[in-house]
Design a protein around this motif. Structure first.
Motif, PDB file in Angstrom:
ATOM      1  N   GLN A   1       0.843  -1.213   0.000  1.00 42.45           N
ATOM      2  CA  GLN A   1       0.000   0.000   0.000  1.00 42.45           C
ATOM      3  C   GLN A   1       0.872   1.254   0.000  1.00 42.45           C
ATOM      4  N   GLN A   2       1.934   1.229   0.797  1.00 39.64           N
ATOM      5  CA  GLN A   2       2.778   2.424   0.849  1.00 39.64           C
ATOM      6  C   GLN A   2       3.499   2.622  -0.483  1.00 39.64           C
ATOM      7  N   ARG A   3       3.903   1.537  -1.141  1.00 38.79           N
ATOM      8  CA  ARG A   3       4.568   1.700  -2.433  1.00 38.79           C
ATOM      9  C   ARG A   3       3.592   2.242  -3.477  1.00 38.79           C
ATOM     10  N   ALA A   4       2.330   1.815  -3.401  1.00 39.93           N
ATOM     11  CA  ALA A   4       1.313   2.379  -4.303  1.00 39.93           C
ATOM     12  C   ALA A   4       1.136   3.866  -4.013  1.00 39.93           C
ATOM     13  N   ALA A   5       1.138   4.215  -2.715  1.00 41.15           N
ATOM     14  CA  ALA A   5       0.974   5.628  -2.337  1.00 41.15           C
ATOM     15  C   ALA A   5       2.165   6.458  -2.821  1.00 41.15           C
ATOM     16  N   ILE A   6       3.351   5.872  -2.794  1.00 42.27           N
ATOM     17  CA  ILE A   6       4.520   6.590  -3.305  1.00 42.27           C
ATOM     18  C   ILE A   6       4.377   6.798  -4.815  1.00 42.27           C
ATOM     19  N   ALA A   7       3.899   5.763  -5.509  1.00 37.97           N
ATOM     20  CA  ALA A   7       3.696   5.895  -6.956  1.00 37.97           C
ATOM     21  C   ALA A   7       2.730   7.047  -7.247  1.00 37.97           C
ATOM     22  N   ARG A   8       1.654   7.129  -6.463  1.00 34.10           N
ATOM     23  CA  ARG A   8       0.696   8.217  -6.650  1.00 34.10           C
ATOM     24  C   ARG A   8       1.368   9.570  -6.395  1.00 34.10           C
ATOM     25  N   ALA A   9       2.226   9.618  -5.375  1.00 30.76           N
ATOM     26  CA  ALA A   9       2.875  10.887  -5.017  1.00 30.76           C
ATOM     27  C   ALA A   9       3.850  11.353  -6.085  1.00 30.76           C
ATOM     28  N   ILE A  10       4.514  10.415  -6.755  1.00 30.66           N
ATOM     29  CA  ILE A  10       5.587  10.825  -7.679  1.00 30.66           C
ATOM     30  C   ILE A  10       5.153  10.866  -9.137  1.00 30.66           C
ATOM     31  N   ILE A  11       3.901  10.525  -9.393  1.00 32.52           N
ATOM     32  CA  ILE A  11       3.497  10.403 -10.792  1.00 32.52           C
ATOM     33  C   ILE A  11       3.593  11.739 -11.540  1.00 32.52           C
ATOM     34  N   GLY A  12       3.393  12.828 -10.837  1.00 29.18           N
ATOM     35  CA  GLY A  12       3.502  14.139 -11.480  1.00 29.18           C
ATOM     36  C   GLY A  12       4.913  14.704 -11.431  1.00 29.18           C
ATOM     37  N   LYS A  13       5.908  13.889 -11.107  1.00 28.45           N
ATOM     38  CA  LYS A  13       7.308  14.321 -11.010  1.00 28.45           C
ATOM     39  C   LYS A  13       7.480  15.569 -10.141  1.00 28.45           C
ATOM     40  N   PRO A  14       7.103  15.453  -8.871  1.00 26.85           N
ATOM     41  CA  PRO A  14       7.167  16.622  -7.984  1.00 26.85           C
ATOM     42  C   PRO A  14       8.610  17.039  -7.686  1.00 26.85           C
ATOM     43  N   ASP A  15       8.817  18.349  -7.491  1.00 29.85           N
ATOM     44  CA  ASP A  15      10.139  18.848  -7.083  1.00 29.85           C
ATOM     45  C   ASP A  15      10.374  18.532  -5.622  1.00 29.85           C
ATOM     46  N   LEU A  16       9.289  18.557  -4.843  1.00 33.43           N
ATOM     47  CA  LEU A  16       9.400  18.375  -3.396  1.00 33.43           C
ATOM     48  C   LEU A  16       8.474  17.248  -2.951  1.00 33.43           C
ATOM     49  N   ILE A  17       9.060  16.259  -2.264  1.00 33.60           N
ATOM     50  CA  ILE A  17       8.273  15.154  -1.714  1.00 33.60           C
ATOM     51  C   ILE A  17       8.220  15.324  -0.198  1.00 33.60           C
ATOM     52  N   LEU A  18       7.003  15.331   0.346  1.00 28.32           N
ATOM     53  CA  LEU A  18       6.806  15.484   1.786  1.00 28.32           C
ATOM     54  C   LEU A  18       6.295  14.162   2.324  1.00 28.32           C
ATOM     55  N   ALA A  19       7.001  13.590   3.286  1.00 27.11           N
ATOM     56  CA  ALA A  19       6.634  12.269   3.794  1.00 27.11           C
ATOM     57  C   ALA A  19       6.500  12.335   5.310  1.00 27.11           C
ATOM     58  N   ASP A  20       5.279  12.076   5.811  1.00 28.93           N
ATOM     59  CA  ASP A  20       5.022  12.146   7.255  1.00 28.93           C
ATOM     60  C   ASP A  20       5.020  10.730   7.829  1.00 28.93           C
ATOM     61  N   GLU A  21       6.095  10.348   8.491  1.00 26.45           N
ATOM     62  CA  GLU A  21       6.283   9.011   9.052  1.00 26.45           C
ATOM     63  C   GLU A  21       5.943   7.919   8.028  1.00 26.45           C
ATOM     64  N   PRO A  22       6.604   7.950   6.875  1.00 25.99           N
ATOM     65  CA  PRO A  22       6.237   7.018   5.792  1.00 25.99           C
ATOM     66  C   PRO A  22       6.484   5.553   6.142  1.00 25.99           C
ATOM     67  N   THR A  23       7.331   5.298   7.138  1.00 24.52           N
ATOM     68  CA  THR A  23       7.614   3.910   7.511  1.00 24.52           C
ATOM     69  C   THR A  23       7.001   3.570   8.870  1.00 24.52           C
ATOM     70  N   GLY A  24       6.196   4.494   9.422  1.00 22.43           N
ATOM     71  CA  GLY A  24       5.675   4.345  10.778  1.00 22.43           C
ATOM     72  C   GLY A  24       4.799   3.132  10.980  1.00 22.43           C
ATOM     73  N   ASN A  25       4.109   2.702   9.917  1.00 21.29           N
ATOM     74  CA  ASN A  25       3.209   1.546  10.044  1.00 21.29           C
ATOM     75  C   ASN A  25       3.783   0.291   9.402  1.00 21.29           C
ATOM     76  N   LEU A  26       5.068   0.300   9.105  1.00 18.39           N
ATOM     77  CA  LEU A  26       5.644  -0.815   8.353  1.00 18.39           C
ATOM     78  C   LEU A  26       6.650  -1.604   9.180  1.00 18.39           C
ATOM     79  N   ASP A  27       6.784  -2.890   8.841  1.00 14.69           N
ATOM     80  CA  ASP A  27       7.827  -3.695   9.496  1.00 14.69           C
ATOM     81  C   ASP A  27       9.182  -3.305   8.904  1.00 14.69           C
ATOM     82  N   THR A  28      10.237  -3.858   9.495  1.00 12.41           N
ATOM     83  CA  THR A  28      11.599  -3.462   9.134  1.00 12.41           C
ATOM     84  C   THR A  28      11.869  -3.604   7.634  1.00 12.41           C
ATOM     85  N   GLU A  29      11.476  -4.754   7.084  1.00  5.43           N
ATOM     86  CA  GLU A  29      11.817  -5.002   5.686  1.00  5.43           C
ATOM     87  C   GLU A  29      11.077  -4.057   4.736  1.00  5.43           C
TER      88      GLU A  29
END
Ligand SMILES: Nc1ncnc2c1ncn2[C@@H]1O[C@H](COP(=O)(O)OP(=O)(O)O)[C@@H](O)[C@H]1O
Ligand SMILES: [Mg+2]
Length: 226
Positions: free
Chosen positions: A147-175
């Motif tokens: 889900q987070q990788r899909a969300a990243i794809a959505r975030a970068i699809i417009g080739k943003p200059d600035l990516i803002l990530a609020d605890e992007p790994t907060g709900n994920l296991d180590t791997e």
């Protein structure tokens, strides 16, 4: 690229006033990867939301590439966000009844793009984050990492200059957290500026600069030694 000057954010409800940010001065250069750390409630998300123009400061100025963002109308801000920004959240924020592919395509909404080039770009970013094999799945059918990788794809699809990530790994296991950090590091190597809130010291170490916050202020802002 970014200059915040004397930014304040005060929340007022009936009787309670909360100062979420106090006199924040912060400059971020094009191509930087900045990690923001600090205890819960210290103002990290508020700062990120102001950088993302999802929230407006109650005082101070925000300049982005020499534009005074603080002075823009809501309509101009919507265009500004579309042209420059990508957002990644802790809880992924995907729309449940849209497929992965449809969620990602949403990142191109309001952009005039022919259907064929749109599909091509969606396929390209799905490949990029390793989610192409789940294109027709719904978010509930995916692991948190997917889900987070899909969300990243959505975030970068417009080739943003600035990516803002609020605890992007907060709900994920180590791997899965490591996979997300790999993608962010790669995007930064390719030129994207990234500002990431994290509670993970090891993930903060992957950024090139770390900012520590406490009670609405920046307490340390140091280049990490590489
Ligand atoms: N919409 C809001 N209304 C009132 N207070 C808020 C609101 N959003 C955040 N705050 C307060 O502002 C402070 C900073 O919050 P936040 O930026 O979310 O902190 P962090 O992300 O570091 O945990 C907290 O005291 C929080 O309770
Ligand atoms: Mg927060």
């Amino acid at each position: 690229m970014i200059a915040l000057t004397d930014i304040n954010r005060l929340y007022r409800s009936d009787e309670i006033e909360t100062t979420a940010l106090r006199a924040i001065d912060l400059s971020i250069n094009q191509g930087e990867f900045v990690a923001i750390m600090g205890p819960s409630g210290c103002g990290k998300s508020t700062l990120l939301n102001i950088l993302g123009t999802i929230d407006r400061p109650t005082g101070g100025t925000y300049r982005f590439q020499d534009e005074n963002v603080t002075a823009l109308s809501d309509a101009k801000l919507a265009t500004f966000r579309r042209d420059h920004l990508g957002y990644i959240f802790q809880n992924f924020n995907l729309i449940d009844d849209l497929t992965v592919e449809e969620n990602i395509t949403l990142g191109l909404v309001y952009r005039k793009m022919a259907g064929s080039s749109r599909r091509e770009r969606v396929a390209e970013v799905m490949d990029r984050v390793g989610i192409a094999h789940r294109a027709r799945h719904f978010p509930s059918q995916l692991s948190g990492g997917q889900q987070q990788r899909a969300a990243i794809a959505r975030a970068i699809i417009g080739k943003p200059d600035l990516i803002l990530a609020d605890e992007p790994t907060g709900n994920l296991d180590t791997e899965n957290g490591a996979q997300v950090m790999d993608i962010l590091t790669q995007l930064n190597n390719e030129g994207a500026t990234i500002v990431m809130v994290t509670h993970s010291p090891s993930h903060a170490d992957l950024a090139r600069r770390r900012i520590d916050m406490l009670d609405g202020r920046i307490v340390i802002s140091a280049e990490t030694m590489i």
